[in-house]
Design a protein around this motif. Structure first.
Motif, PDB file in Angstrom:
ATOM      1  N   VAL A  91       0.849  -1.205   0.000  1.00 30.11           N
ATOM      2  CA  VAL A  91       0.000   0.000   0.000  1.00 30.11           C
ATOM      3  C   VAL A  91       0.882   1.253   0.000  1.00 30.11           C
ATOM      4  CG1 VAL A  91      -1.650   1.346   1.367  1.00 30.11           C
ATOM      5  CG2 VAL A  91      -1.952  -1.128   1.110  1.00 30.11           C
ATOM      6  N   ALA A  92       1.900   1.241   0.858  1.00 31.05           N
ATOM      7  CA  ALA A  92       2.797   2.400   0.932  1.00 31.05           C
ATOM      8  C   ALA A  92       3.543   2.601  -0.382  1.00 31.05           C
ATOM      9  CB  ALA A  92       3.777   2.225   2.091  1.00 31.05           C
ATOM     10  N   ALA A  93       3.842   1.490  -1.061  1.00 28.28           N
ATOM     11  CA  ALA A  93       4.553   1.599  -2.351  1.00 28.28           C
ATOM     12  C   ALA A  93       3.654   2.242  -3.399  1.00 28.28           C
ATOM     13  CB  ALA A  93       5.009   0.219  -2.812  1.00 28.28           C
ATOM     14  N   ILE A  94       2.372   1.873  -3.391  1.00 30.33           N
ATOM     15  CA  ILE A  94       1.433   2.502  -4.339  1.00 30.33           C
ATOM     16  C   ILE A  94       1.309   3.995  -4.012  1.00 30.33           C
ATOM     17  CG2 ILE A  94      -0.969   2.524  -5.133  1.00 30.33           C
ATOM     18  CD1 ILE A  94      -1.023  -0.525  -4.475  1.00 30.33           C
ATOM     19  N   PHE A  95       1.221   4.283  -2.749  1.00 28.62           N
ATOM     20  CA  PHE A  95       1.172   5.685  -2.293  1.00 28.62           C
ATOM     21  C   PHE A  95       2.435   6.424  -2.748  1.00 28.62           C
ATOM     22  CE2 PHE A  95       2.093   8.899   0.978  1.00 28.62           C
ATOM     23  CZ  PHE A  95       0.884   9.564   1.089  1.00 28.62           C
ATOM     24  N   ALA A  96       3.571   5.768  -2.569  1.00 33.60           N
ATOM     25  CA  ALA A  96       4.860   6.377  -2.945  1.00 33.60           C
ATOM     26  C   ALA A  96       4.922   6.646  -4.442  1.00 33.60           C
ATOM     27  CB  ALA A  96       6.010   5.463  -2.528  1.00 33.60           C
ATOM     28  N   THR A  97       4.345   5.733  -5.222  1.00 33.87           N
ATOM     29  CA  THR A  97       4.335   5.931  -6.675  1.00 33.87           C
ATOM     30  C   THR A  97       3.543   7.191  -7.026  1.00 33.87           C
ATOM     31  OG1 THR A  97       4.282   3.527  -6.847  1.00 33.87           O
ATOM     32  CG2 THR A  97       3.938   4.753  -8.860  1.00 33.87           C
ATOM     33  N   VAL A 175      11.576   0.028   3.564  1.00 36.33           N
ATOM     34  CA  VAL A 175      12.379   0.578   2.450  1.00 36.33           C
ATOM     35  C   VAL A 175      11.786   0.231   1.088  1.00 36.33           C
ATOM     36  CG1 VAL A 175      14.582   0.797   3.655  1.00 36.33           C
ATOM     37  CG2 VAL A 175      14.020  -1.350   2.543  1.00 36.33           C
ATOM     38  N   TYR A 176      10.902  -0.778   1.064  1.00 40.94           N
ATOM     39  CA  TYR A 176      10.278  -1.163  -0.205  1.00 40.94           C
ATOM     40  C   TYR A 176       9.554   0.025  -0.867  1.00 40.94           C
ATOM     41  CZ  TYR A 176       7.393  -3.910  -3.439  1.00 40.94           C
ATOM     42  OH  TYR A 176       6.764  -4.407  -4.559  1.00 40.94           O
ATOM     43  N   PRO A 177       8.661   0.704  -0.149  1.00 37.15           N
ATOM     44  CA  PRO A 177       8.011   1.874  -0.793  1.00 37.15           C
ATOM     45  C   PRO A 177       8.992   3.001  -1.096  1.00 37.15           C
ATOM     46  CG  PRO A 177       7.354   1.711   1.520  1.00 37.15           C
ATOM     47  CD  PRO A 177       8.096   0.457   1.201  1.00 37.15           C
ATOM     48  N   TRP A 180      10.433   2.352  -4.443  1.00 38.69           N
ATOM     49  CA  TRP A 180       9.505   2.770  -5.503  1.00 38.69           C
ATOM     50  C   TRP A 180       9.510   4.290  -5.642  1.00 38.69           C
ATOM     51  CZ3 TRP A 180       7.589   0.327  -9.396  1.00 38.69           C
ATOM     52  CH2 TRP A 180       7.392  -1.055  -9.338  1.00 38.69           C
ATOM     53  N   TYR A 181       9.543   4.942  -4.502  1.00 33.86           N
ATOM     54  CA  TYR A 181       9.574   6.412  -4.510  1.00 33.86           C
ATOM     55  C   TYR A 181      10.820   6.912  -5.253  1.00 33.86           C
ATOM     56  CZ  TYR A 181       9.615  11.217  -2.816  1.00 33.86           C
ATOM     57  OH  TYR A 181       9.649  12.584  -2.757  1.00 33.86           O
TER      58      TYR A 181
END
Lengths: 281, 297
Positions: A91-97, A175-177, A180-181
């Motif tokens: 979810v945080a990665a999608i947000f970061a994108t 660190v995953y998101p 992506w960021y």
């Protein structure tokens, strides 16, 4: 000095939080493991089934009598915290994108405002990124808390299981998101107008790149695909808690994953800053 | 603003900006004294906005330099400098109030009361998102932001764009007021009447080159029009076009106009020798000067 950046991230956060809460509500109502009746406090089929199977699965609150919602469930194996962290990381990665296009948005007609403030270009970008990263960490924490709230609401908390390496898994999905960021920032910092599309297609591109690993192809091509995948965050997104986290042909351990994701984030952000410094309005 | 007090507030020296094969600004040098209102004139594509962008550090000069009170531009200088771009670079999703709040948190010299006063002056609804404002209202919000930090240097690119005549007058008054308070105001406008009214000095750019620069009143005093009418079509007068004081010559039916610099005694004598029915010597206004400078009719 952080006001505009804060407003931007807050707006993203509110939208994401509402979507997540809606999903949480849907999960509460229509969980695959639960049979639900709404607005009916009379004994339901689900409760009857639960009573019949209670001895089999042992004690534990598997019924919830809330505001007119009755749920029963039948879990039969522990639910790893790592999976919850992986979900929050996703979810945080999608947000970061989504918020990773911040510099590109500035470059799309706002540089005259952004660069005529008493702050250096790099200082401005660093401030924007710091607020973005705070937002990413906040959405991660929010998702974890929301999931825990849902789990408690359906009475499954006793099935939550701590993995032995949950700390490392937490680090990985924090660190995953950010990776992506970094990627989205690096790809879009000097782009004007098409940043959203690039950010959106970054997931598709990463998925295709990962899928290509499993295809049979000439060794040279395979080596190229394998090399490209080393900067693909999806490669490191496995939520297994052990070092055996292997995916496709590339073998990646947990510490390596954390280091690689961190490196992707740092390099992406550095690339974005380099482009930002070289821009002209 | 710190620096050398005796140095010009803004000094543009041999500024050149190229985009690939196109030279947008070509070896332009202008010195703008402190406390003056300086108008930059030019046709579309003359290089006005590019000059401003180079001055504000938004674009890198290919050659030359821009200095403020003798110092190269530094980020901290924006504490007392305002730039209003031709197209207000506002954030569509932010309200006017949020833009002002952002300015308050960014600029130490931000004056909340002044911002309110200016918003009222332009009848701005600060609760509206910038994206919902008309072009004129967006310009007005840009002006409120620019003037609310009480800057020492104001660079305004087409500040009246989209504004109605009443608010255009307010812009002139604000510029004059700021200069009276010691601020240096540089602005561009296609409305030459406004420039003539407000600016003490002007520069005219044409195709990236500086073609004329000076004090407005001096330019107007130097530049005259000799206007003659003839009984038949205006004749070609030998030697007139070669006269050094003739900047532009226009023939239209029976009418002959010579745009001259200086007294133009020789010009008047030459025209009178062609037996016109009448000869008048007129003062040029800034529009005439501009049109002659850019080669228009």
């Amino acid at each position: 000095m952080f006001y505009k950046e804060f407003l931007r991230v807050r707006n993203f956060f509110v939208v994401f939080a509402l979507v997540m809460m809606a999903i949480g509500l849907v999960v509460l109502l229509f969980s695959g493991h639960a049979k639900v009746s709404i607005g009916d406090d009379s004994p339901s089929t689900a409760q009857a089934e639960h009573a019949a199977t209670a001895d089999k699965f042992g004690p534990g609150p598997s019924q919830v009598h809330g505001t007119g919602i009755v749920i029963s469930n039948e879990p039969n194996e522990p639910f790893p915290i790592s999976a919850l962290l992986a979900f929050a990381g996703l979810v945080a990665a999608i947000f970061a994108t989504g918020i990773g296009c911040g510099l590109a948005c500035e470059n799309n007609g706002h540089l005259e405002i952004a660069w005529t403030r008493p702050a250096s270009r790099v200082g401005y970008a660093a401030r924007l990124m710091a607020v973005d990263i705070a937002g990413i960490l906040a959405i991660f924490a929010f998702t974890v808390l929301l999931c825990l709230g849902v789990i408690y609401a359906v009475g499954l908390q006793h099935y939550l299981a701590l993995d032995p390496k949950v700390g490392a898994v937490l680090a990985r999905f924090l660190v995953y998101p950010l990776a992506w960021y970094g990627i989205v920032c690096g790809l879009t910092a000097s782009v004007r107008g098409r940043a959203g599309a690039i950010a959106g297609f970054s997931w598709l591109g990463a998925a295709i790149l990962l899928a290509l690993l499993d295809l049979k192809m000439p060794p040279v091509l395979h080596a190229i695909v394998k090399t490209l995948n080393y900067v693909n965050p999806l490669l490191y997104g496995n939520f297994a808690s052990g070092d055996e986290a292997s995916r496709h042909i590339v073998q990646i351990g947990l510490p390596i994953s954390i280091a690689a994701l961190s490196a992707i984030a740092v390099v992406g952000i550095a690339a974005a800053l380099t482009q930002w410094r070289a821009l002209e309005a | 603003m710190a620096g050398h007090p005796e140095a010009p507030a803004i000094e543009i020296a041999a500024l050149t900006k190229r985009y690939g094969a196109t030279t947008a600004v070509d070896d332009v040098s202008i010195a703008i004294p402190e406390g003056t209102i300086f108008g930059l004139l030019g046709t579309n594509g003359a290089g006005k906005t590019t000059t401003f962008k180079c001055a504000m550090g938004l674009a890198r000069p290919s050659a030359g330099s821009v200095r403020f009170h003798g110092q190269a531009l530094q980020p901290k200088m924006f504490e007392s400098m305002s730039y209003m771009p031709e197209r207000p670079a506002l954030y569509d999703w932010m309200t006017g109030m949020q833009h002002l709040e952002a300015a308050r948190r960014t600029f130490a010299q931000y004056d909340r009361a002044r911002a309110r006063e200016l918003a009222d002056l332009f009848a701005l609804d600060l609760r509206k998102r910038a994206g919902k404002l008309s072009k004129g209202q967006q310009s007005a919000l840009g002006l409120v932001l620019a003037f609310s930090i009480r800057p020492q240097v104001l660079v305004l690119d087409e500040p009246s764009s989209g504004l109605d005549p009443l608010h255009q007058r307010h812009v002139l008054d604000l510029m004059i007021d700021a200069a009276a308070g010691g601020a240096t105001v540089v602005f561009s406008s296609h409305q030459i009447g406004q420039v003539e009214r407000a600016a003490e000095r002007v520069a005219i750019l044409h195709r990236g080159k500086l073609v004329l620069e000076g004090v407005v009143e001096d330019l107007k005093a130097q530049e005259k029009i000799v206007e003659a009418t003839f009984e038949t079509d205006a004749p070609t007068i030998a030697g007139l076009e070669a006269n050094a004081s003739v900047r532009h010559l226009m023939r239209q039916g029976r009418l002959l106009r010579a745009y001259i610099r200086g007294t133009g005694d020789g010009v008047v004598a030459a025209i009178q020798a062609a037996a016109p029915t009448s000869v008048r010597i007129l003062d040029q206004n800034l529009e005439d000067i501009f049109l002659v400078a850019v080669g228009g009719n």
